[in-house]
Design an enzyme around this catalytic site. Structure first.
Site, PDB file in Angstrom:
ATOM      1  N   GLU A 105     -20.448  -6.455  29.499  1.00  0.00           N
ATOM      2  CA  GLU A 105     -19.452  -7.273  28.816  1.00  0.00           C
ATOM      3  C   GLU A 105     -19.927  -7.649  27.413  1.00  0.00           C
ATOM      4  O   GLU A 105     -19.124  -7.705  26.470  1.00  0.00           O
ATOM      5  CB  GLU A 105     -19.159  -8.543  29.623  1.00  0.00           C
ATOM      6  CG  GLU A 105     -18.587  -8.284  31.011  1.00  0.00           C
ATOM      7  CD  GLU A 105     -17.307  -7.465  30.988  1.00  0.00           C
ATOM      8  OE1 GLU A 105     -16.530  -7.592  30.028  1.00  0.00           O
ATOM      9  OE2 GLU A 105     -17.088  -6.682  31.921  1.00  0.00           O
ATOM     10  N   HIS A 160     -19.041  -4.859  25.190  1.00  0.00           N
ATOM     11  CA  HIS A 160     -17.650  -4.884  24.728  1.00  0.00           C
ATOM     12  C   HIS A 160     -17.492  -5.792  23.508  1.00  0.00           C
ATOM     13  O   HIS A 160     -16.813  -5.446  22.549  1.00  0.00           O
ATOM     14  CB  HIS A 160     -16.732  -5.393  25.843  1.00  0.00           C
ATOM     15  CG  HIS A 160     -16.355  -4.343  26.848  1.00  0.00           C
ATOM     16  ND1 HIS A 160     -15.764  -3.153  26.496  1.00  0.00           N
ATOM     17  CD2 HIS A 160     -16.464  -4.321  28.205  1.00  0.00           C
ATOM     18  CE1 HIS A 160     -15.530  -2.435  27.582  1.00  0.00           C
ATOM     19  NE2 HIS A 160     -15.955  -3.125  28.632  1.00  0.00           N
ATOM     20  N   GLU A 209     -15.291   1.838  27.600  1.00  0.00           N
ATOM     21  CA  GLU A 209     -16.195   1.619  28.737  1.00  0.00           C
ATOM     22  C   GLU A 209     -17.480   2.432  28.583  1.00  0.00           C
ATOM     23  O   GLU A 209     -18.572   1.937  28.853  1.00  0.00           O
ATOM     24  CB  GLU A 209     -15.506   1.999  30.051  1.00  0.00           C
ATOM     25  CG  GLU A 209     -14.366   1.087  30.457  1.00  0.00           C
ATOM     26  CD  GLU A 209     -14.784  -0.370  30.553  1.00  0.00           C
ATOM     27  OE1 GLU A 209     -15.834  -0.649  31.155  1.00  0.00           O
ATOM     28  OE2 GLU A 209     -14.068  -1.210  30.007  1.00  0.00           O
ATOM     29  N   ASP A 254     -21.128   0.889  28.261  1.00  0.00           N
ATOM     30  CA  ASP A 254     -22.209   1.305  29.166  1.00  0.00           C
ATOM     31  C   ASP A 254     -23.481   1.591  28.374  1.00  0.00           C
ATOM     32  O   ASP A 254     -24.577   1.144  28.741  1.00  0.00           O
ATOM     33  CB  ASP A 254     -21.819   2.570  29.935  1.00  0.00           C
ATOM     34  CG  ASP A 254     -20.804   2.318  31.027  1.00  0.00           C
ATOM     35  OD1 ASP A 254     -20.621   1.142  31.403  1.00  0.00           O
ATOM     36  OD2 ASP A 254     -20.183   3.285  31.497  1.00  0.00           O
TER      37      ASP A 254
END
Length: 507
Positions: free
Chosen positions: A148, A151, A213, A217
């Site tokens: 997170e 992100h 994503e 990662d």
């Protein structure tokens, strides 16, 4: 019938959290036709690209104010402090993730059984209690937080908003409004509208998210590695997600719907793990204790407490050292809830024995609960001494600071409590609990004007501007109000009225 309605309500709540929060950032770019449903600041022309970091942070603050007023927002200081300690350890190990504005990150928990976590604009990261309970190691939990953080650091939210096209706005806005209507009216029609209103818009966003994503990662893996956690925790958590989704379905697939998982992603992370030397990470006892607290908060019904008690007994019976200690800790919390402080103290001592003195003295959960038991057992002087000793080791702990002030108050040392809390209010100006506690102390001292001023500050910081302004009016009418107090009241009133007007206008 009642059971069916309960599950429909739960499903609608899940839809709101799973779909609305991630899409809310698109909804708030809609023109003023939808402004009545949101007090968030308008973004202006998004055709130029991504949001500015300042606007992104401002949006995050506004969303957090709303979340903090939700009954499912968890205010448990031990859980909050633990999540922030883990999160800041990750961030501090890779300082570049703070970005160009250098904004800090804030981690918080929500009461929800679904396995989910999400990032908001500006570095606010939420974790569901269901995910806390599903993680089987500290490295697994840290892998979710690092993902997170990835992100946020890559500004995926800002880029998503900046790249949205107008053909996506109406269906997504309809989705938001339908979810709100569904939560309020609890109708099947609203639920059908939610599911039917996604269309191409959601599919486009999911396609965008798959690229995001993979990037999260890669960044998350680096963050996890730099902070000294076991990077295999990311792979293990991915695999756990897949198994849970396959066996349990909708309730466990929340994270997968907002974080689409592919075999390519798993293979990529596995390859990165193989390229690194193995690094073992020992879980802290607080990882287990925090999960116990989350379990008790997740379902506070009588049946929930009964189920938790059975789980704790099973942990003691078959668990190894740390799980057994956590089982005793859970039983101590249950005894404290029942106001059996002698039993709670005895069970807490068993939990401490299993981990040893050194680990017990380093555990915020054990220390905080020990202080809580002493306060509940009408031993506030002892509680204050224990809290003060612990603060010498953890001077920045908000949980211990609040407990120390509370112990002084319960001991009748109002002057000492007021002096301490005034210093805390200067150091932590945005802590609503400090101002609320200071108001309580002033009330005990019969300092009426100051009590209302501090209550106003607490309400303002919690997002209740109307209640804050009402408290200022009461302070102005207090018999002991001074000229200096009037100047503070006038200044705060002007500031908060302007802020409320700005929110009403949707600027």
């Amino acid at each position: 019938m009642r059971t069916s309605l309960f599950f429909k309500q739960q499903r609608l709540r899940r839809i709101f959290r799973i779909l609305v929060f991630p899409l809310l950032f698109t909804f708030i770019t809609q023109p003023l036709a939808y402004a009545q449903y949101s007090n968030l600041p308008t973004l202006g022309d998004t055709a130029r690209g991504e949001l500015s970091p300042l606007m992104e942070y401002k949006i995050g603050v506004e969303i957090m104010r709303r979340i903090q007023m939700d009954p499912d927002y968890i205010e448990d200081e031990v859980i909050s402090e633990y999540l922030n300690n883990i999160g800041h350890k990750l961030v501090n190990a890779t300082p570049d993730v703070r970005g160009e504005t250098g904004n800090d990150f804030h981690f918080f928990a929500l009461r929800d059984q679904t396995l989910n976590a999400f990032a908001l604009p500006g570095g606010f990261i939420g974790v569901h209690t269901g995910l806390l309970l599903a993680a089987q190691s500290e490295s697994e939990l840290a892998s979710v937080l690092s993902h997170e953080i990835g992100h946020v650091s890559q500004r995926h939210i800002a880029r998503m908003i900046g790249n949205q096209k107008q053909d996506m706005l109406i269906p997504i806005a309809a989705l938001v409004l339908a979810a709100i209507a569904g939560a309020a009216k609890q109708t099947d029609a609203a639920g059908a509208l939610v599911m039917g209103g996604q269309g191409l818009a959601v599919q486009k966003q999911l396609n965008f998210n798959r690229d995001a994503e993979r990037e999260a990662d890669r960044v998350g893996f680096l963050i996890l590695k730099n902070a000294g956690f076991d990077t295999n925790g990311m792979v293990l958590f991915f695999e756990r997600l897949q198994r849970a989704n396959r066996h349990y379905g909708e309730g466990f697939s929340a994270y997968l719907r907002t974080h689409p998982l592919t075999s390519e992603r798993i293979a990529d992370v596995e390859a990165r793990v193989r390229s690194e030397s193995y690094r073992q990470h020992a879980d802290s006892p607080d990882f287990y204790y925090v999960r116990i607290r989350a379990e008790l908060l997740q379902d506070e019904s009588a049946k929930g407490m009964e189920t938790a008690a059975a789980n704790f007994q099973e942990m003691i019976k078959i668990g190894s050292r740390l799980p057994a200690s956590a089982g005793y800790y859970g039983q101590a919390l249950l005894a404290l809830k029942q106001n059996d402080t002698m039993k709670a103290a005895s069970l807490l001592q068993e939990a401490k024995k299993l981990v040893g003195d050194k680990a017990a003295q380093a555990s915020l959960a054990l220390i905080s609960t020990s202080i809580d038991i002493k306060i509940a057992g009408r031993q506030p002087a002892e509680a204050a001494r224990e809290a003060l000793t612990a603060l010498s080791r953890f001077p920045a702990s908000r949980a211990l600071s609040h407990r120390y002030a509370g112990a002084l108050y319960h001991a009748g040392n109002y002057d000492g409590a007021a002096q301490y809390l005034r210093k805390q209010a200067q150091l932590y100006r945005s802590d609503p609990m400090v101002h609320g506690m200071l108001a309580k102390v002033y009330g005990a001292q019969e300092k009426i004007a100051l009590m209302h001023i501090e209550l106003a500050e607490s309400y303002s910081l919690s997002g209740g501007l109307s209640a804050a302004l009402e408290q200022l009016s009461l302070a102005r009418q207090a018999p002991d109000v001074t000229f200096y107090d009037h100047s503070i009241i006038d200044a705060k009133e002007r500031e908060w009225q302007a802020q409320r007007l700005e929110e009403m206008q949707g600027k």
